[in-house]
Design an enzyme around this catalytic site. Structure first.
Site, PDB file in Angstrom:
ATOM      1  N   ASN A 181      -1.833   9.727  -5.298  1.00 39.94           N
ATOM      2  CA  ASN A 181      -0.538   9.302  -5.875  1.00 39.94           C
ATOM      3  C   ASN A 181      -0.519   7.840  -6.345  1.00 39.94           C
ATOM      4  OD1 ASN A 181      -0.649   8.468  -3.214  1.00 39.94           O
ATOM      5  ND2 ASN A 181       1.516   8.813  -2.822  1.00 39.94           N
ATOM      6  N   GLU A 278      -2.887   6.154   7.170  1.00 37.69           N
ATOM      7  CA  GLU A 278      -1.624   6.083   6.417  1.00 37.69           C
ATOM      8  C   GLU A 278      -1.311   7.499   5.979  1.00 37.69           C
ATOM      9  OE1 GLU A 278       0.238   3.547   6.035  1.00 37.69           O
ATOM     10  OE2 GLU A 278      -1.030   1.819   6.423  1.00 37.69           O
ATOM     11  N   CYS A 312       4.762   8.818  -0.243  1.00 39.92           N
ATOM     12  CA  CYS A 312       4.764   9.105   1.194  1.00 39.92           C
ATOM     13  C   CYS A 312       6.008   8.596   1.912  1.00 39.92           C
ATOM     14  CB  CYS A 312       3.528   8.487   1.825  1.00 39.92           C
ATOM     15  SG  CYS A 312       3.389   6.727   1.468  1.00 39.92           S
ATOM     16  N   GLU A 492      -1.289  -1.731   6.694  1.00 38.53           N
ATOM     17  CA  GLU A 492      -1.848  -2.321   5.477  1.00 38.53           C
ATOM     18  C   GLU A 492      -0.909  -3.435   5.055  1.00 38.53           C
ATOM     19  OE1 GLU A 492      -2.626   1.216   2.891  1.00 38.53           O
ATOM     20  OE2 GLU A 492      -4.679   0.855   3.540  1.00 38.53           O
TER      21      GLU A 492
END
Ligand code: NAD
Length: 518
Positions: A181, A278, A312, A492
Site C-alpha cells: 500500500n 507493523e 492500516c 517506526e
C-alpha cells in the site's frame, strides 16, 4: 499505512507538474524494461528462483511487466553483499552516515514527480497522494540523517574512580519486508533508521509493487553509500522465508498482515532475532456530539478513504453519539459522494484504483456480506467504471458507507482494507470506549470533541499505539508509529525507532586493582 503527513506539503504549482507527468507517462504506455533485483550496487536478474508473476497497472488492468521471484541462492548473495558493505559502513561516524543519507534525501526530492508517477502506475493510488508519500519519504531520510550524528551512549561513574560507558552499536544485516500500500515510503521508513544506525539492509517489497524500492536502491548508490548497503530481492512468501531464516540476518522489520506477522515472528524466534511488526488494524473513531461537526466529517473521510481505504491505521469503525447521528451521517454521505474517482495520474483525482482484481472482489464481497447481516449501504460499495475507455478494465469501486452497523457484524470486526466505513451509534463515553477497545487490534484510534478533558481521558483509555485528537491519519516522521495488541510491536519513526535498529553494549572499566572473592 496512512496519509503520513499533512497534505499541505504538496508544493504550490504541483498541479501543473502533475498534469505534465500524466501526459508524458499517460496510463496505457508504461512498460517495465529493467531487472528489479538490486545487488552490490547494480540492477540484476535473480540468480535462481523458478517463479514469476505478472505486474499490473491497477488503473487500466494492463500487464506492465513481470516480477521474477528470487530463490535461496539469490537471497544468500544479497545478504553477502550487505555483509560486505556493513563492514565499511559501520566504521563510519554518525556524521558521515548522516551526510550520505541527506544527499539521498535531496536526490529523492529532485526525482519526486518521477517516483510518484511510478508509484501511481504500480499501486493505483492518486498522484496527489503518491507525491505526499514521496515527500514523507525524503523527510524520513532527512530526519534520520540528523539523528545519525547524535547517536551516543552514556557515561556512568562508579566507586573508586572506576566507570562504565555504553555504546550504541548497529545490529548488522537487517531485513525489511514491505506491504503493497505504501511501497516507496515503507522502504524509506525501514532503511533510513537502519542505515543511520550503521546497519546494512536487504529489502523485499510486496510482489504486487516491486518497482519503486529499486529506484530507492539506485538513489542510495548515487548518493555515495557503499555498494551492497541496500539491496532489493523480489519475491513472495518463499523469498521472505529465505530472508528470515538466513543465519547472517540480525533483524527483521515487517509490514503486512497479522497472519504473515505471526509466521515472521515464529521464524525469527528460531534464530532469536529481534523483529519489528507493523501489522493490520480495525481502528475506532469516536465522534462526540460536542464536536465541530464539519471537522469530524472531514476526519472520518481522512480516516477511511486515503489510498482507496488500503491503509492500516484507518478508523473504519466510526462511533457517533446518538444525538448527532443523523446530521453526521447525512453530511459524511454527502461529502463521500463528491470524491472524484478515476485516472490516478490526473492531479484532481482523489481516489484511484484498488491494488488488483482479487482484492477488489474481496472488498466488494465484504459489502455484500454486510448487507446480508443487516447493514444498510448509505452510498457506494459498487464496482465503478470510469467514463474514460482506457480505464474500463481498472480495479475501481465507489467509496462505501455502511449504516445500521452492529458490533458483531463482520464488516465491523475484520480489517477490510478497502474504502468501506462502518457507522455505529453510542450513548455514553464509557460505553463507546469499551466497545472501541473490544478488538484484538490496537494500531490507532481517534476522538472528535470540543471537551479537552474528555479528549485526553478518551485517548488515555484507547488501547492503541497512535491516537488522534480532532484529526486523523496525520503521521509526520518525527512521531513514533506502531501498534498495541495484535497490530504488532516495535516503533517506526521518531527517536523511538533507533532502539529497534541498534543494540547497547555496556563496558565496565576498572581503575583500581582486582579484588578477587576467591
Ligand atoms: P501480507 O502479509 O500478505 O504481505 C506482506 C509482505 O510479506 C509481502 O512482501 C509478502 O510477500 C511477504 N510475505 C508473505 N508471506 C510471507 C512469509 N511466509 N514469510 C515472509 N514474508 C512473507 O500483507 P499485504 O497484503 O502486502 O499488506 C496488507 C496488510 O499490511 C494489511 O493487513 C495492512 O493493515 C498491513 N499494513 C500494516 C502497516 C503498518 O504500518 N502497521 C502498514 C501497511 C500495511
Amino acid at each position: 499505512m496512512l496519509l503520513r503527513s499533512a497534505l499541505l506539503s504538496l508544493r504550490p504549482g504541483a498541479h501543473r507538474l502533475l498534469r505534465c507527468a500524466s501526459m508524458s507517462t499517460a496510463t496505457g504506455t508504461f512498460q517495465l524494461q529493467q531487472p528489479l533485483n538490486y545487488r552490490a550496487g547494480a540492477r540484476v536478474q535473480p540468480l535462481d528462483g523458478n517463479h514469476s508473476e505478472e505486474l499490473y497497472e491497477p488503473a487500466t488492468g494492463r500487464v506492465i511487466g513481470k516480477c521474477l521471484f528470487s530463490g535461496e541462492k539469490e537471497v544468500d548473495l544479497a545478504v553477502q553483499s550487505a555483509q560486505a558493505a556493513f563492514k565499511v559502513w559501520s566504521q563510519k561516524s554518525g556524521m558521515e552516515r548522516g551526510n550520505a543519507l541527506w544527499e539521498a534525501a535531496s536526490l529523492i526530492r529532485e526525482r519526486r514527480e518521477e517516483i510518484a508517477t511510478v508509484e501511481t502506475i504500480n499501486n493505483g493510488k492518486s498522484i496527489f497522494e503518491a507525491l505526499v508519500d514521496v515527500d514523507i519519504s525524503w523527510q524520513s531520510l532527512q530526519y534520520f540523517a540528523g539523528l545519525a550524528g547524535c547517536l551516543a551512549g552514556q557515561h556512568i561513574q562508579l566507586p573508586g574512580g572506576s566507570f562504565a560507558y555504553t555504546r550504541r552499536e548497529p545490529l548488522g544485516v537487517c531485513v525489511g519486508i514491505g506491504a503493497w500500500n505504501y511501497p516507496f515510503q515503507i522502504a524509506c521508513w525501514k532503511s533510513a533508521p537502519a542505515l543511520a544506525c550503521g546497519n546494512a539492509m536487504v529489502f523485499k517489497p510486496s510482489p504486487c509493487t516491486p518497482i519503486s524500492s529499486v529506484l530507492l536502491a539506485e538513489i542510495y548508490s548515487q548518493a555515495g553509500l557503499p555498494s551492497g548497503l541496500f539491496n532489493v530481492v523480489q519475491g513472495g512468501a518463499a523469498t521472505g522465508q529465505f530472508l528470515c531464516q538466513h543465519p547472517s540476518v540480525s533483524k527483521v522489520s515487517f509490514t503486512g498482515s497479522v497472519s504473515t506477522g505471526i509466521k515472521i515472528m515464529e521464524m525469527a524466534s528460531k534464530g532469536v532475532k529481534p523483529v519489528t511488526l507493523e501489522l493490520g488494524g480495525k481502528s475506532p473513531l469516536l465522534v462526540f456530539s460536542d464536536c465541530v461537526l464539519e471537522n469530524a466529517v472531514k476526519g472520518a473521510l481522512m480516516a477511511n478513504f486515503l489510498t482507496q481505504g488500503e491503509v492500516c491505521s484507518n478508523g473504519t469503525r466510526v462511533f457517533v453519539q446518538r444525538d448527532i447521528l443523523h446530521a453526521f451521517t447525512k453530511e459524511v454521505v454527502n461529502q463521500t459522494q463528491k470524491i472524484k474517482i478515476g485516472d490516478p495520474l490526473l492531479g484532481d483525482t482523489r481516489m484511484g484504483a484498488l491494488i488488483n482484481r482479487p482484492h477488489l472482489e474481496k472488498v466488494l464481497s465484504f459489502v455484500t456480506q454486510a448487507k446480508e447481516q443487516g447493514a444498510e449501504v448509505l452510498c457506494g460499495g459498487d464496482l465503478y467504471v470510469p467514463d474514460d475507455p482506457k480505464l474500463k478494465d481498472g480495479f475501481y469501486m465507489s467509496p462505501c458507507i455502511l449504516g445500521n452497523c452492529e458490533d458483531n457484524m463482520t464488516c465491523v470486526k475484520e480489517e477490510i482494507f478497502g474504502p468501506v466505513m462502518s457507522i455505529l451509534s453510542f450513548d455514553t463515553e464509557e460505553e463507546a470506549l469499551g466497545r472501541a477497545n473490544d478488538t484484538c487490534f490496537g494500531l490507532a484510534g481517534g476522538v472528535f470533541t470540543r471537551d479537552l478533558q474528555r479528549a485526553h481521558r478518551v485517548v488515555a483509555g484507547l488501547q492503541a499505539g497512535t491516537c488522534f485528537v480532532n484529526n486523523y491519519n496525520i503521521i509526520p516522521v518525527e512521531l513514533p508509529f506502531g501498534g498495541y495488541k495484535m497490530s504488532g510491536f516495535g516503533r517506526e519513526n521518531g527517536t523511538a525507532a533507533i532502539a529497534y535498529y541498534s543494540q547497547l553494549k555496556t563496558v565496565y572499566v576498572e581503575m583500581g586493582d582486582v579484588e578477587s572473592v576467591f
